[in-house]
Design a protein around this motif. Structure first.
Motif, mmCIF file in Angstrom:
data_model
loop_
_atom_site.group_PDB
_atom_site.id
_atom_site.type_symbol
_atom_site.label_atom_id
_atom_site.label_comp_id
_atom_site.label_asym_id
_atom_site.label_seq_id
_atom_site.Cartn_x
_atom_site.Cartn_y
_atom_site.Cartn_z
ATOM 1 N N GLN A 1 27.810 30.723 -29.648
ATOM 2 C CA GLN A 1 29.147 30.698 -28.866
ATOM 3 C C GLN A 1 29.392 32.035 -29.967
ATOM 4 O OE1 GLN A 1 30.290 28.144 -28.274
ATOM 5 N NE2 GLN A 1 28.532 27.082 -28.501
ATOM 6 N N PRO A 2 29.094 33.294 -29.110
ATOM 7 C CA PRO A 2 29.846 34.908 -29.722
ATOM 8 C C PRO A 2 31.124 35.396 -30.016
ATOM 9 C CG PRO A 2 28.702 34.505 -27.479
ATOM 10 C CD PRO A 2 28.807 33.718 -27.864
ATOM 11 N N GLU A 3 31.927 34.353 -29.292
ATOM 12 C CA GLU A 3 32.966 35.405 -29.695
ATOM 13 C C GLU A 3 33.756 34.228 -31.036
ATOM 14 O OE1 GLU A 3 37.824 34.262 -27.973
ATOM 15 O OE2 GLU A 3 36.017 33.754 -27.078
ATOM 16 N N VAL A 4 33.333 33.166 -31.235
ATOM 17 C CA VAL A 4 33.490 32.217 -32.671
ATOM 18 C C VAL A 4 32.933 32.621 -33.342
ATOM 19 C CG1 VAL A 4 33.274 30.096 -33.594
ATOM 20 C CG2 VAL A 4 34.164 30.395 -31.140
ATOM 21 N N GLU A 5 31.412 33.470 -33.011
ATOM 22 C CA GLU A 5 31.080 34.069 -34.061
ATOM 23 C C GLU A 5 31.653 34.707 -34.512
ATOM 24 O OE1 GLU A 5 26.688 34.446 -33.388
ATOM 25 O OE2 GLU A 5 26.361 33.032 -32.673
ATOM 26 N N GLU A 6 32.379 35.589 -33.861
ATOM 27 C CA GLU A 6 32.923 37.297 -34.476
ATOM 28 C C GLU A 6 33.727 37.564 -34.827
ATOM 29 O OE1 GLU A 6 34.138 38.901 -30.436
ATOM 30 O OE2 GLU A 6 31.876 39.840 -30.467
ATOM 31 N N GLN A 7 34.326 35.838 -34.221
ATOM 32 C CA GLN A 7 36.264 35.710 -36.013
ATOM 33 C C GLN A 7 35.778 35.050 -36.230
ATOM 34 O OE1 GLN A 7 37.689 32.382 -32.767
ATOM 35 N NE2 GLN A 7 38.753 33.845 -31.700
ATOM 36 N N ALA A 8 33.919 34.732 -37.216
ATOM 37 C CA ALA A 8 33.894 34.022 -38.662
ATOM 38 C C ALA A 8 33.648 35.313 -39.689
ATOM 39 C CB ALA A 8 32.813 33.217 -38.180
ATOM 40 N N ALA A 9 33.355 35.944 -39.038
ATOM 41 C CA ALA A 9 32.614 37.135 -39.335
ATOM 42 C C ALA A 9 33.926 37.912 -40.364
ATOM 43 C CB ALA A 9 31.882 38.245 -38.397
ATOM 44 N N ALA A 10 35.138 38.362 -38.826
ATOM 45 C CA ALA A 10 36.388 38.628 -39.525
ATOM 46 C C ALA A 10 37.008 38.414 -40.666
ATOM 47 C CB ALA A 10 37.337 38.862 -38.413
ATOM 48 N N ILE A 11 36.631 36.324 -40.340
ATOM 49 C CA ILE A 11 38.044 36.130 -41.480
ATOM 50 C C ILE A 11 36.819 36.097 -43.046
ATOM 51 C CG2 ILE A 11 37.945 33.211 -42.461
ATOM 52 C CD1 ILE A 11 38.264 32.948 -39.228
ATOM 53 N N LEU A 12 35.468 36.084 -42.736
ATOM 54 C CA LEU A 12 34.376 36.327 -44.047
ATOM 55 C C LEU A 12 34.671 37.887 -44.853
ATOM 56 C CD1 LEU A 12 31.237 34.706 -43.248
ATOM 57 C CD2 LEU A 12 33.263 33.661 -44.428
ATOM 58 N N ARG A 13 34.730 38.961 -44.141
ATOM 59 C CA ARG A 13 34.822 40.629 -44.865
ATOM 60 C C ARG A 13 36.494 40.225 -44.942
ATOM 61 N NH1 ARG A 13 32.209 41.630 -39.397
ATOM 62 N NH2 ARG A 13 34.767 42.208 -38.064
ATOM 63 N N GLU A 14 37.655 39.966 -44.004
ATOM 64 C CA GLU A 14 39.243 40.092 -44.732
ATOM 65 C C GLU A 14 39.180 39.126 -45.963
ATOM 66 O OE1 GLU A 14 43.756 40.468 -44.618
ATOM 67 O OE2 GLU A 14 41.179 41.070 -42.986
ATOM 68 N N LEU A 15 38.572 37.656 -46.508
ATOM 69 C CA LEU A 15 38.056 36.912 -47.959
ATOM 70 C C LEU A 15 37.376 37.804 -48.901
ATOM 71 C CD1 LEU A 15 37.956 33.644 -46.874
ATOM 72 C CD2 LEU A 15 39.857 34.644 -47.774
ATOM 73 N N GLY A 16 36.278 38.525 -48.281
ATOM 74 C CA GLY A 16 35.454 39.524 -48.507
ATOM 75 C C GLY A 16 34.688 38.627 -49.853
ATOM 76 N N PHE A 17 33.906 37.566 -49.220
ATOM 77 C CA PHE A 17 33.391 36.491 -48.868
ATOM 78 C C PHE A 17 31.913 36.933 -49.266
ATOM 79 C CE2 PHE A 17 30.789 32.953 -48.019
ATOM 80 C CZ PHE A 17 31.192 31.710 -49.079
ATOM 81 N N THR A 18 31.089 36.591 -49.567
ATOM 82 C CA THR A 18 29.678 36.621 -49.878
ATOM 83 C C THR A 18 29.091 35.179 -50.334
ATOM 84 O OG1 THR A 18 29.361 37.356 -52.168
ATOM 85 C CG2 THR A 18 29.623 38.830 -50.794
ATOM 86 N N GLY A 19 27.432 35.307 -49.416
ATOM 87 C CA GLY A 19 26.964 33.913 -49.539
ATOM 88 C C GLY A 19 27.039 33.049 -48.669
ATOM 89 N N PHE A 20 26.801 31.811 -48.719
ATOM 90 C CA PHE A 20 26.811 30.974 -47.343
ATOM 91 C C PHE A 20 28.120 30.942 -46.567
ATOM 92 C CE2 PHE A 20 22.220 30.738 -48.533
ATOM 93 C CZ PHE A 20 21.959 30.818 -47.010
ATOM 94 N N ALA A 21 28.577 30.599 -45.645
ATOM 95 C CA ALA A 21 29.441 29.952 -45.649
ATOM 96 C C ALA A 21 29.718 28.904 -43.890
ATOM 97 C CB ALA A 21 30.444 31.113 -45.283
ATOM 98 N N ASN A 22 30.346 27.871 -43.974
ATOM 99 C CA ASN A 22 29.623 26.861 -42.540
ATOM 100 C C ASN A 22 31.259 27.207 -41.998
ATOM 101 O OD1 ASN A 22 29.405 23.881 -41.818
ATOM 102 N ND2 ASN A 22 28.693 25.317 -40.829
ATOM 103 N N PHE A 23 31.820 27.012 -40.566
ATOM 104 C CA PHE A 23 33.287 27.197 -40.033
ATOM 105 C C PHE A 23 32.706 25.921 -39.020
ATOM 106 C CE2 PHE A 23 33.447 31.255 -41.603
ATOM 107 C CZ PHE A 23 34.167 31.143 -42.330
ATOM 108 N N ASP A 24 33.743 24.935 -39.157
ATOM 109 C CA ASP A 24 34.596 24.024 -38.375
ATOM 110 C C ASP A 24 34.910 24.447 -37.352
ATOM 111 O OD1 ASP A 24 32.403 21.856 -39.161
ATOM 112 O OD2 ASP A 24 33.767 21.554 -40.727
ATOM 113 N N VAL A 25 35.284 24.321 -35.592
ATOM 114 C CA VAL A 25 35.765 24.588 -34.892
ATOM 115 C C VAL A 25 36.187 24.201 -34.191
ATOM 116 C CG1 VAL A 25 36.353 26.878 -33.417
ATOM 117 C CG2 VAL A 25 34.948 27.185 -35.892
ATOM 118 N N LYS A 26 36.820 23.835 -32.889
ATOM 119 C CA LYS A 26 37.551 22.764 -32.258
ATOM 120 C C LYS A 26 37.772 23.219 -31.351
ATOM 121 C CE LYS A 26 38.855 18.218 -30.710
ATOM 122 N NZ LYS A 26 39.825 17.118 -31.337
#
Length: 418
Positions: free
Chosen positions: A259-284
């Motif tokens: 799901q390329p578009e959703v992947e790009e959005q997920a990466a943007a969220i994690l960059r904004e939060l300064g997140f490291t490690g594993f993360a899992n998103f639920d999307v609808k």
């Protein structure tokens, strides 16, 4: 075989899946610390179980972890947890645990922010990423005389869920669900009062319901290394989730189409939060306009994490590459896991016969049928290097129970998936 050992907390399918990933990648046996033995981790050849005892609390669990650290002194130990309350346990006890374990989690502040659904909604708003219209209801004062839930300025139906799941997870009361629904303001008021009476004193997020059955769901899992680079990314389309009240929202069957578009959005969220490690998103995805709405960010790898392996991306390699020096592997290890290509298969611990009857779209049903015919329909417990007749019996019995749960709680697909 590598010299390090993974140390895991818990007993469920997700914990076994993590252990399987490490065994497939490095041939290592995981140490699993748990209150009791349960089917997914019992009689396993790839797991060494450490039992704390039924009813053990945080103090006993931390003591057991420290004992594991002392008994394996000299061997690098990688600590992995995969439940909200366990993440919080690590945050609270990090100073005591770090002398014994490599802990591949972000700072406590980042983890706390990432687990908060209000923070996710605000972050998505800044980035122009869709989330359902929502309203936060704070239950902090719900124990005071005369308290009443506020009026909700939302379009019904709505879903209600704790903004931070850990406190709610530990409560026990009649009618408990993982996610609550309400078709009227009166029903929402009743849910909020029941949660208050049960002792919840956290924020409850009330969200307008995105229509569409289970197959409108998407999942994305990432690993962000300490340099802030996404070194693992995989995604898929939800085929069917569990529908038992306390388990709804847990993905049981996933088609690993990217799901390329959703992947790009997920990466943007994690960059904004300064997140490291594993993360899992639920999307609808809203069937009315095709727009993806982000529902949840889980600051952990997630229960259905073996879908990553089905997609051709072993998550163990991502975390080991990030902590190679600390794990005694002599320096950086290449992690060529984040690439455009992704293998298509199905992760499922439900039988194909059950999944098929809930796929109402003929094209999607044909796609999944082709996957099934090519034997890319994978059960996370079906590991050829971990065979035991007792495990085979458990898997069969578990399948029967799951089919019964669907008959009882979700006999036919619905327009909302609830």
């Amino acid at each position: 075989m590598a010299d390090f050992r993974p140390v895991l907390l818990g007993t469920d399918l997700g914990v076994y899946s993590i252990a399987r990933s490490f065994h497939e990648a490095y041939g290592v046996r995981s140490i699993v610390v748990s209150n009791q033995l349960r089917g997914p981790i019992d009689h396993s050849r790839i797991i060494d179980n450490v039992l704390v005892g039924a009813g053990a609390g945080e103090e006993e669990t931390v003591a057991a972890l420290l004992d594991v650290g002392r008994r394996h002194a000299g061997t690098p130990l990688l600590l992995m947890v995969n439940a909200e309350h366990e993440v919080e346990l690590v945050v609270r006890n990090r100073a005591a645990l770090e002398p014994h374990f490599v802990i591949p989690f972000a700072s406590g502040e980042v983890l706390t922010a990432a687990a908060d659904k209000e923070v996710l909604a605000a972050t998505c708003a800044r980035l122009g990423i869709a989330t359902p219209a929502s309203q936060a209801v704070d239950l902090a004062d719900a124990g005071q005389e005369g308290w009443a839930p506020p009026a909700l300025d939302l379009t019904f139906p709505v879903v209600l869920k704790p903004a931070v799941s850990a406190e709610h997870l530990l409560l026990s009361f009649a009618g408990k669900r993982k996610v609550y629904t309400a078709t009227t303001a009166a029903q929402a008021d009743d849910v909020l009062r029941r949660l208050a009476r049960a002792g919840l004193r956290d924020v409850v997020l009330v969200q307008e319901l995105i229509p569409g059955h289970d197959t409108q769901g998407r999942t994305v899992t990432c690993y962000v290394d300490r340099a802030g680079e996404v070194t693992l990314m995989a995604s898929g389309q939800l085929l069917l989730q569990l529908h038992e009240p306390t388990m709804i929202g847990n993905s049981a069957a996933i088609l690993t189409e990217p799901q390329p578009e959703v992947e790009e959005q997920a990466a943007a969220i994690l960059r904004e939060l300064g997140f490291t490690g594993f993360a899992n998103f639920d999307v609808k995805v809203d069937p009315r306009d095709g727009r993806a709405h982000f529902l949840d960010l889980n600051p952990r790898i997630g229960r259905p994490n073996y879908y990553l392996n089905v997609a051709g991306r072993n998550p163990a390699r991502a975390v080991v590459a990030d902590f190679a020096a600390e794990l005694g592997l002599g320096g950086p290890v290449a992690s060529p896991l984040y690439r455009p290509e992704q293998e298509v298969g199905v992760y499922s611990y439900l039988p194909w016969s059950l999944v098929r009857r809930y796929l109402t779209d003929p094209g999607l049903r044909r796609t999944v049928a082709r996957v099934h015919r090519t034997r890319r329909f994978t059960h996370p417990l079906a590991y050829a290097l971990d065979r035991d007749p007792r495990r085979t019996f458990y898997r069969a019995a578990s399948t029967v129970n799951l089919v019964r749960d669907f008959r009882a709680h979700y006999p036919e697909p619905t327009p909302t998936g609830l």
